[in-house]
Scaffold this active site. Structure first.
Site, PDB file in Angstrom:
ATOM      1  N   ASN A   1      -4.141  36.616 -38.128  1.00  0.00           N
ATOM      2  CA  ASN A   1      -3.513  35.386 -37.669  1.00  0.00           C
ATOM      3  C   ASN A   1      -2.069  35.578 -37.230  1.00  0.00           C
ATOM      4  OD1 ASN A   1      -2.879  32.334 -37.683  1.00  0.00           O
ATOM      5  ND2 ASN A   1      -1.482  33.166 -39.225  1.00  0.00           N
TER       6      ASN A   1
ATOM      7  N   TYR B   1       3.603  36.943 -23.957  1.00  0.00           N
ATOM      8  CA  TYR B   1       2.796  36.207 -24.931  1.00  0.00           C
ATOM      9  C   TYR B   1       1.393  35.961 -24.393  1.00  0.00           C
ATOM     10  CZ  TYR B   1       1.059  32.421 -27.845  1.00  0.00           C
ATOM     11  OH  TYR B   1       0.281  31.645 -28.660  1.00  0.00           O
TER      12      TYR B   1
ATOM     13  N   ASP C   1       6.256  43.412 -42.820  1.00  0.00           N
ATOM     14  CA  ASP C   1       6.637  43.063 -41.461  1.00  0.00           C
ATOM     15  C   ASP C   1       5.665  43.777 -40.535  1.00  0.00           C
ATOM     16  OD1 ASP C   1       7.721  42.703 -38.971  1.00  0.00           O
ATOM     17  OD2 ASP C   1       9.762  43.268 -39.530  1.00  0.00           O
TER      18      ASP C   1
ATOM     19  N   LYS D   1      -2.346  37.477 -25.722  1.00  0.00           N
ATOM     20  CA  LYS D   1      -3.465  36.657 -26.173  1.00  0.00           C
ATOM     21  C   LYS D   1      -4.712  36.884 -25.322  1.00  0.00           C
ATOM     22  CE  LYS D   1      -1.306  34.947 -29.642  1.00  0.00           C
ATOM     23  NZ  LYS D   1      -1.688  35.372 -31.003  1.00  0.00           N
TER      24      LYS D   1
END
Length: 270
Positions: free
Chosen positions: A90, A155, A63, A159
């Site tokens: 990824n 989020y 995890d 990124k």
């Protein structure tokens, strides 16, 4: 990078883009280390790729939201005497909705997976690549990293970090024999949107496939491109949208993404 006797470590390898990286890299002849939480899915993929391509495929359950995740993965590989020549960061997940309505614990885990584990694994394996004078790091970001993303605040910011971090490393690594690539796909047909609960999270963009995204990523890596935005439409949106004045861009972003907030009770996708 010549694939003979090289090993690629892929996080988030149990499905979607991660599993497709595993398939396309195995087809090139790379041995694999598959990292994710889902052991049955990893074991099934490892068995598939061993049978199809005759490569070694190791499974490391982890995890990546755990504080010591990168250390645990590195220790597991050291115990097996495995050298990582290609690191594919990824793994990642997203949260959507108004910020104050999203559980702080989930946003914390999101940053641990999307940012902290990515940096930790890069720290763990990049020095070995430098000492050997060859290797590559691929970090999977998003077109959201180019924009201000209301209702995807954490989020999108994570990124943006992935994009800027990767390009900084790409510049630092010039002339060392080590490549660094940021991959910034738009919406992709994976479980991400199923987990969020609405396809409106794609903001009207055309869905791509993991196969297309990974093929574009590997072509860009071969050419040492630094970053790639698969798909002409995604490239145009990422590069032609105005960047300033930032407050105006944020307000325009709010108008575009509000449809997601209106539909969702705040949830997360992983």
């Amino acid at each position: 990078m010549k694939p003979q006797n090289t090993t690629a470590l892929i996080t988030g390898a149990s499905s979607g883009i991660g599993a497709e990286f595993a398939r396309q890299l195995a087809a090139r002849g790379h041995h694999l280390v598959l990292v994710a939480r889902s052991v049955p899915a990893l074991e099934a993929l490892a068995a598939e790729l061993r049978g199809a391509y005759g490569v070694r495929a190791e499974v490391v359950p982890q995890d990546l939201s755990a504080p010591d995740a990168a250390t645990r993965v590195a220790e597991a590989l050291a115990a097996r005497e495995i050298t990582v020549d290609l690191l594919v960061n990824n793994a990642g997940f997203g949260t959507a909705g108004r910020f104050d309505g999203i559980a702080a614990e989930r946003e914390h885990d999101e940053l641990m997976v999307n940012v902290v584990a990515l940096v930790g694994l890069t720290h763990a394996f990049l020095p070995g690549m430098l000492s050997r004078g060859s290797g590559a790091v691929v970090n999977v970001g998003s077109t959201a990293g180019f924009n201000i993303t209301p209702y995807f605040a954490t989020y999108g910011a994570s990124k943006t970090f992935v994009l800027n971090f990767s390009l900084a490393l790409w510049s630092e690594m010039r002339g060392t024999g080590v490549k660094v690539l940021a991959v910034a796909p738009g919406p992709v047909e994976t479980a991400f949107f199923d987990g969020i609960g609405t396809r409106k999270a794609a903001i009207g963009a055309k869905m791509s496939t993991p196969e297309r995204v990974v093929a574009a990523a590997l072509r860009a890596l071969d050419r040492d491109r630094g970053y790639v935005v698969p798909g002409l439409g995604n490239f145009a949106v990422s590069h032609l949208m105005p960047r300033r004045p930032r407050k105006l861009v944020a307000m325009i972003g709010r108008m575009v993404t509000r449809q997601v907030a209106d539909e969702l009770t705040p949830v997360t996708a992983r």
